[in-house]
Design an enzyme around this catalytic site. Structure first.
Site, PDB file in Angstrom:
ATOM      1  N   ILE A   1      22.998  71.319 -48.161  1.00  0.00           N
ATOM      2  CA  ILE A   1      22.212  71.393 -49.347  1.00  0.00           C
ATOM      3  C   ILE A   1      22.732  70.314 -50.367  1.00  0.00           C
ATOM      4  O   ILE A   1      21.717  69.965 -51.074  1.00  0.00           O
ATOM      5  CB  ILE A   1      22.567  72.826 -49.922  1.00  0.00           C
ATOM      6  CG1 ILE A   1      21.866  72.782 -51.370  1.00  0.00           C
ATOM      7  CG2 ILE A   1      24.290  72.723 -50.237  1.00  0.00           C
ATOM      8  CD1 ILE A   1      20.401  73.006 -51.225  1.00  0.00           C
TER       9      ILE A   1
ATOM     10  N   ASP B   1      25.716  82.079 -58.692  1.00  0.00           N
ATOM     11  CA  ASP B   1      25.522  81.844 -57.408  1.00  0.00           C
ATOM     12  C   ASP B   1      26.984  81.705 -56.650  1.00  0.00           C
ATOM     13  O   ASP B   1      27.461  80.581 -56.041  1.00  0.00           O
ATOM     14  CB  ASP B   1      24.923  80.576 -56.939  1.00  0.00           C
ATOM     15  CG  ASP B   1      24.739  80.503 -55.576  1.00  0.00           C
ATOM     16  OD1 ASP B   1      24.853  81.237 -54.702  1.00  0.00           O
ATOM     17  OD2 ASP B   1      24.462  79.187 -54.950  1.00  0.00           O
TER      18      ASP B   1
ATOM     19  N   ARG C   1      26.867  76.643 -37.618  1.00  0.00           N
ATOM     20  CA  ARG C   1      28.407  76.389 -37.737  1.00  0.00           C
ATOM     21  C   ARG C   1      29.048  76.499 -36.587  1.00  0.00           C
ATOM     22  O   ARG C   1      30.229  76.259 -36.548  1.00  0.00           O
ATOM     23  CB  ARG C   1      28.777  77.154 -39.178  1.00  0.00           C
ATOM     24  CG  ARG C   1      28.077  76.510 -40.368  1.00  0.00           C
ATOM     25  CD  ARG C   1      28.989  76.837 -41.542  1.00  0.00           C
ATOM     26  NE  ARG C   1      28.195  76.764 -42.616  1.00  0.00           N
ATOM     27  CZ  ARG C   1      27.280  77.304 -43.004  1.00  0.00           C
ATOM     28  NH1 ARG C   1      27.061  78.597 -42.635  1.00  0.00           N
ATOM     29  NH2 ARG C   1      26.116  76.729 -44.138  1.00  0.00           N
TER      30      ARG C   1
ATOM     31  N   CYS D   1      14.849  71.193 -50.819  1.00  0.00           N
ATOM     32  CA  CYS D   1      14.621  70.068 -49.589  1.00  0.00           C
ATOM     33  C   CYS D   1      14.345  68.777 -49.952  1.00  0.00           C
ATOM     34  O   CYS D   1      14.795  67.881 -49.064  1.00  0.00           O
ATOM     35  CB  CYS D   1      13.690  70.783 -48.500  1.00  0.00           C
ATOM     36  SG  CYS D   1      13.798  72.297 -47.786  1.00  0.00           S
ATOM     37  N   HIS D   2      13.763  68.622 -51.006  1.00  0.00           N
ATOM     38  CA  HIS D   2      12.973  67.163 -51.152  1.00  0.00           C
ATOM     39  C   HIS D   2      13.698  66.479 -52.476  1.00  0.00           C
ATOM     40  O   HIS D   2      13.217  65.371 -52.720  1.00  0.00           O
ATOM     41  CB  HIS D   2      11.530  67.101 -51.255  1.00  0.00           C
ATOM     42  CG  HIS D   2      11.046  67.440 -50.198  1.00  0.00           C
ATOM     43  ND1 HIS D   2      10.720  66.515 -48.848  1.00  0.00           N
ATOM     44  CD2 HIS D   2      10.084  68.640 -49.668  1.00  0.00           C
ATOM     45  CE1 HIS D   2      10.076  67.361 -47.978  1.00  0.00           C
ATOM     46  NE2 HIS D   2       9.657  68.540 -48.513  1.00  0.00           N
TER      47      HIS D   2
END
Length: 706
Positions: A562, A321, A137, A632-633
């Protein structure tokens, strides 16, 4: 007559000049605290422009009356086709930016000529430790140096003129899955850097290093550690330990300081945002509950020593989260006829907080997006009034929360306009199903250690439910009145993950979008005044600077992060499939540059081999895909356009090649690490069978996420 909530013009930007004994000088002589505090807008010296992190520029050369004449002055193609999240710095006529994989580039800010570049050579396999893409960032500047946090945990000092390494320090334990994605800050010659990795089982902290020598000066841990190693535990951690239960330190605890910081030179207080618990599910992390300080908290420190001053916890006993690492900004607001020194934040949990930054007292709070995990905030205690059903960790039952784990607002910076008295929030409206996982076991090698069944969503819902879910997943640009704690206006977007913000004294608000446009809005009412097709999604925040009397606006473009990777394919149903074309784009009035034609979005056809596995393999493979592959996928194996969509993989029908990649790490240098430390060949084969099964199902539906 002043309107209610109007910030005292220049109170932070100008009234504190000369703090810490710095002479103002010139950036040519080196960046100082006085220069950052008294920044006039012609340069961009630190992540949020100045220490208050308002991202408000006093420049007026580009305004509502002439922004229609804005054109592309120059652009620079990048060599990292992953998410671009950095805020560039502009110092002495040069623009400096970090990119994905923690690379750094320096350009002539007028012409775009590349002056130097630096590659820290982060090991490709470290990408498996990142929950949210291999992003960076931004940089920090002090004296004649730039400072970079690398994805694999180093802090590197670079000579600003040449890009040569002045010093490098390991800031993390390389035997543990720490990462760094956030930008450092520098206060009075102390370089401050945090880290990430709570999803994988680490303990959070922030560290200060001497800008000249690289010597470590202090370290502030956000959660208690192993009591056998904490004989001389400071008071703030001893008090925090009383709010934890069980052997939490064996699971890391979490609390990583992976993004937000701000600084008040007048009070000499550093403010940091603290992240989520490790694992998310509190019943595993801290059996019996407790507030689990200092998770999901804003903490005030003395930057000279790292001494604890105060904290405010946004989400006690965090289990969703709900990080408090989102953008922190400082302002002086008129509230109830009284000037207040405030800190403002819109963290993941969906509430906008106004806090007295001297004392940590909660002044006000209201939800800025729809939420169902509470019935409100108890203003007497400052605590959320929880919906008992939201405590999936206690009930053992699934709960679909609004907002979800993606938050009502993620890392994308907000902006504040003191004339309008508005904070602009890049908001997300999306739920998340928290399904408690029975008999969960941690995996310290490669596992996503959250204590929530990430495989529970491995099978996509039927078409009607999927459509309803897509319809309820949105994004918005919200203009928020922090005094009245209410929305003034909004721009609705079809999907989430739109870019960070820049406000200017020209009455403008700049933002990139998930759909691939760079837009200028009227800061007063949100009317769109100008737009540029960037050919890729923009998540990074813009900046502005002035050279030779001309104002420029710059932004990094490049789809990623994400939301792009995990729900990426499903997200494309909202914003459309967006490619990654990573570039630095720079604009000024009267320029007429053009981008080359966008390349076609070529994707392998959805033509999988026939499914010949078993129901048991699909079940086993779905669980392990959710825990090890989905971040990731893509959820339910519906991939994005940034990383390979496994349903379309050329090796999907070749079990041996699949094992070479997933088990043996044949593509480790490209970021696809070996998962042999966590899952054996039988489970890897089950994942392959699961992906084949999913690909065939989606082919029948006409190619979901295609």
């Amino acid at each position: 007559m002043k309107k209610a909530g109007l910030i005292l013009a220049g109170a932070l930007a100008l009234g504190l000049a000369g703090c810490n004994g710095d002479a103002q000088g010139s950036s040519k002589d080196g960046v100082t605290g006085a220069l950052i505090t008294a920044a006039d807008g012609k340069e961009w010296l630190t992540y949020g422009r100045d220490y208050s992190e308002q991202r408000y520029s006093p420049l007026t050369g580009i305004g509502t009356g002439n922004v229609a004449d804005l054109g592309l002055a120059w652009f620079a193609d990048l060599d990292t086709a992953r998410g671009q999240e950095a805020t560039p710095l502009v110092i002495d006529g040069k623009i400096f930016t970090s990119t994905a994989w923690s690379k750094v580039k320096a350009y002539d800010a007028r012409s775009g000529e590349l002056l130097w570049d630096y590659d820290p050579e982060v090991p490709g396999e470290w990408g498996a430790y990142g929950c949210c893409d291999v992003v960076n960032r931004g940089l920090a500047a002090w004296g004649d140096k730039l400072f970079l946090g690398t994805f694999d945990g180093r802090l590197v000092a670079l000579d600003r003129d040449t890009g040569e390494v002045a010093w490098s320090r390991e800031t993390t334990d390389r035997t543990k899955p720490y990462t760094i994605t956030g930008a450092p800050r520098v206060i009075d010659g102390k370089v401050l850097i945090g880290n990430g990795g709570a999803e994988y089982g680490v303990r959070g902290y922030i560290t200060a290093y001497d800008a000249n020598s690289g010597d470590q000066l202090w370290r502030f841990y956000t959660v208690p550690g192993d009591p056998q190693e904490e004989a001389a535990e400071p008071d703030y951690l001893a008090k925090a330990r009383e709010t934890w239960n069980g052997e939490f330190w064996k699971l890391g605890g979490g609390g990583t300081v992976w993004d937000a910081m701000a600084y008040d030179p007048d009070l000499d207080l550093l403010y940091i945002g603290v992240g989520n618990g490790s694992p998310w599910n509190q019943s595993y992390r801290s059996p019996g509950g407790g507030d689990n300080l200092y998770l999901s908290s804003i903490v005030a420190l003395k930057p000279e020593t790292g001494e604890y001053v105060w904290h405010y916890q946004t989400t006690p006993g965090e289990t969703w989260d709900f990080t408090a690492t989102q953008h922190i900004m400082l302002a002086d607001l008129e509230m109830d006829g009284q000037q207040r020194k405030v800190l403002m934040q819109a963290p993941k949990n969906g509430y906008f907080y106004v806090i007295d930054r001297e004392t940590g007292e909660l002044i006000s709070a209201n939800n800025y997006v729809p939420q169902n995990w509470t019935t409100g905030i108890d203003m007497a205690t400052g605590r959320p009034i929880e919906n008992p059903e939201a405590r999936y960790d206690k009930t053992g039952k699934p709960f679909v929360s609004m907002p979800g784990a993606g938050g009502g607002h993620s890392w994308h910076p907000m902006a504040f306009n003191p004339v309008e008295g508005l904070v602009y929030i890049p908001a997300i409206e999306a739920g998340f199903p928290y399904v408690p996982e029975k008999d969960w076991k941690p995996d310290t090698a490669r596992g996503f250690n959250v204590g929530v069944d990430m495989g529970a969503g491995a099978m996509p819902p039927d078409a009607a439910i999927r459509q309803a879910t897509a319809d309820s997943t949105k994004g918005a640009l919200i203009a928020w009145d922090p005094v009245k704690q209410e929305e003034r206006w909004r721009v609705q977007y079809p999907g989430p993950w739109n870019g960070g913000l820049l406000a200017t004294a020209g009455g403008l608000l700049f933002q990139g979008t998930a759909a691939g446009n760079f837009v200028a809005y009227d800061a007063h009412d949100g009317k769109e005044l100008w737009s540029f097709p960037a050919q890729t999604g923009i998540v990074a925040p813009p900046i502005t600077y002035e050279l030779d009397g001309e104002q420029y606006v710059a932004v990094l473009a490049g789809w990623g992060g994400i939301w792009t990777l995990a729900p990426g394919g499903i997200l494309s149903e909202r914003s459309g499939p967006v490619r990654n074309i990573s570039r630095l784009l720079v604009f000024k009035l009267g320029a007429n540059g053009e981008l080359p034609p966008a390349p076609p979005l070529d994707r392998m056809p959805l033509d999988p081999p026939p499914f010949r596995g078993t129901k048991e393999q699909v079940t086993l493979g779905g669980y392990n895909y959710g825990r090890y592959c989905g971040q990731c996928h893509g959820d339910a194996a519906i991939g994005s356009t940034v990383l390979p969509d496994l349903r379309r993989s050329a090796v999907l029908d070749n079990a041996d090649s699949w094992q070479m990649i997933v088990h043996d790490g044949a593509l480790a240098d490209n970021g696809m690490a070996s998962f042999a430390p966590s899952i054996g060949k039988e489970k890897i084969e089950a994942i392959r069978q699961y992906v084949i099964f999913r690909a065939n199902e989606d082919k029948k539906l006409g190619g979901l996420g295609s």
